[in-house]
Design an enzyme around this catalytic site. Structure first.
Site, mmCIF file in Angstrom:
data_model
loop_
_atom_site.group_PDB
_atom_site.id
_atom_site.type_symbol
_atom_site.label_atom_id
_atom_site.label_comp_id
_atom_site.label_asym_id
_atom_site.label_seq_id
_atom_site.Cartn_x
_atom_site.Cartn_y
_atom_site.Cartn_z
ATOM 1 N N ASP A 156 0.866 -1.174 0.000
ATOM 2 C CA ASP A 156 0.000 0.000 0.000
ATOM 3 C C ASP A 156 0.909 1.233 0.000
ATOM 4 O OD1 ASP A 156 -1.723 -2.157 0.650
ATOM 5 O OD2 ASP A 156 -3.067 -0.824 1.768
ATOM 6 N N LYS B 284 -6.992 3.363 -3.518
ATOM 7 C CA LYS B 284 -7.371 3.388 -2.101
ATOM 8 C C LYS B 284 -7.587 4.833 -1.660
ATOM 9 C CE LYS B 284 -5.347 2.111 2.410
ATOM 10 N NZ LYS B 284 -4.200 1.438 3.070
ATOM 11 N N LYS C 26 -10.299 0.261 -2.468
ATOM 12 C CA LYS C 26 -10.192 0.069 -1.013
ATOM 13 C C LYS C 26 -10.490 1.380 -0.290
ATOM 14 C CE LYS C 26 -6.940 -1.187 2.699
ATOM 15 N NZ LYS C 26 -5.568 -1.658 3.025
#
Length: 315
Positions: free
Chosen positions: A152, A215, A251
């Site tokens: 991430d 995300k 996400k």
């Protein structure tokens, strides 16, 4: 696989071309976006659908600990909870992943070995991203070498907000190259991007650069995932797949704490991109406290009563 989908190769040929492409995207109708997100959030679902939604949401959680006080013991405890969320009910799904800092990735990998639960690791000088590129890439290499299945990363919001889109694009490309087999989630920190137009541009920039997931947030600022910004990102991945055939995950992270919240997001997914994304390979929740509420609501559905205060562990 090429970094940029062939249909958009010209868009990333230069800084000016990328700027023209991103600023040529349709402007976001703020009122319409927020009204649709609010409308979808009022949908009621039947008890049988709620039971399905709760199990689906549990299976989509990236169970997260990203604190300065993290210890190997805390990470091992979190891993145990990810594998067996409810020790009194072995039918409870496992979570999708455990998300930790790079220096804790090896601990998480060892604790989760053979479980099927992924290890996600934040990298690239998370959460601010204020570091030189070689430092960010070293961060990624360390996490991948430790066995992380997913990375991430955070984008350079300063570069993005000052219009240096090619710099952001090239950084994502470089990080993707370091990921090897690990999937890459690109974090925009939507609360710092200020406008919905910027969130749409960031979504397309991340997808063009090779993100496997886009995300919303780090969970470290005041405004994190919201139904409206997540809806906007879902629309982006839907449009990207229509034009390229490439499916990208989404996400939302930060601020999603209750079962009611999670169900609202699942309705957004179902109504915007459909069943193809209703799977933890394509949709995740970045959360730490959400799991506890889902477990309590799950028990309520099966027993007719809420559990006592000691039923779930306190993270």
């Amino acid at each position: 696989m090429p970094t940029t989908a062939p249909a958009f190769a010209d868009a990333t040929a230069s800084d000016s071309a990328l700027r023209r492409f991103l600023h040529g995207l349709p402007g976001v109708d703020t009122v319409g976006l927020e009204a649709r997100a609010a409308s979808l959030g009022t949908r009621s679902i039947k008890t049988t659908a709620k039971a399905y939604a709760i199990d689906l949401a549990i299976s989509m959680i990236d169970l997260t600990t990203l604190e300065g006080a993290d210890t190997p013991g805390k990470v091992r405890a979190l891993a145990a909870k990810a594998v067996n969320p409810d020790p009194t009910d072995r039918t409870t799904p496992r979570t999708a992943a455990v998300c930790v800092y790079p220096d804790m990735a090896a601990t998480a990998v060892a604790a989760l070995a053979g479980s099927g639960v992924k290890v996600a690791s934040v990298a690239t000088a998370f959460p601010a991203g204020r570091a030189a590129l070689d430092v960010k890439l070293a961060d990624v290499r360390d996490a991948v070498a430790a066995g992380a299945d997913e990375i991430d990363m955070v984008i350079d919001r300063g570069a993005f907000l000052s219009g240096r889109y090619l710099k952001v694009y090239e950084e994502i490309v470089a990080v993707k190259a370091e990921c090897g087999p690990a999937r890459l989630k690109v974090i925009f920190e939507t609360g710092e991007l200020s406008t919905y137009d910027n969130i749409r541009r960031a979504s397309w920039l991340g997808m063009l650069a090779g993100a496997d997931f886009i995300k919303t947030s780090t969970g470290k600022v005041g405004t994190n995932a919201t139904p409206a910004n997540t809806l906007l990102m879902l629309e982006a991945v839907r449009d990207f797949r229509q034009q390229t055939g490439v499916q990208i995950g989404v996400k939302p992270a930060g601020g999603i704490r209750t079962t009611k919240d999670a169900v609202k997001f699942l309705v957004l997914v179902n109504e915007t991109v459909g069943e193809d994304w209703l799977d933890n390979h394509w949709f995740r929740f970045g959360a730490s406290s959400l799991l506890n509420d889902l477990l309590m609501q799950r028990q309520k559905l099966s027993t007719g009563r809420y559990s006592g205060p000691d039923y779930v562990t306190v993270d």
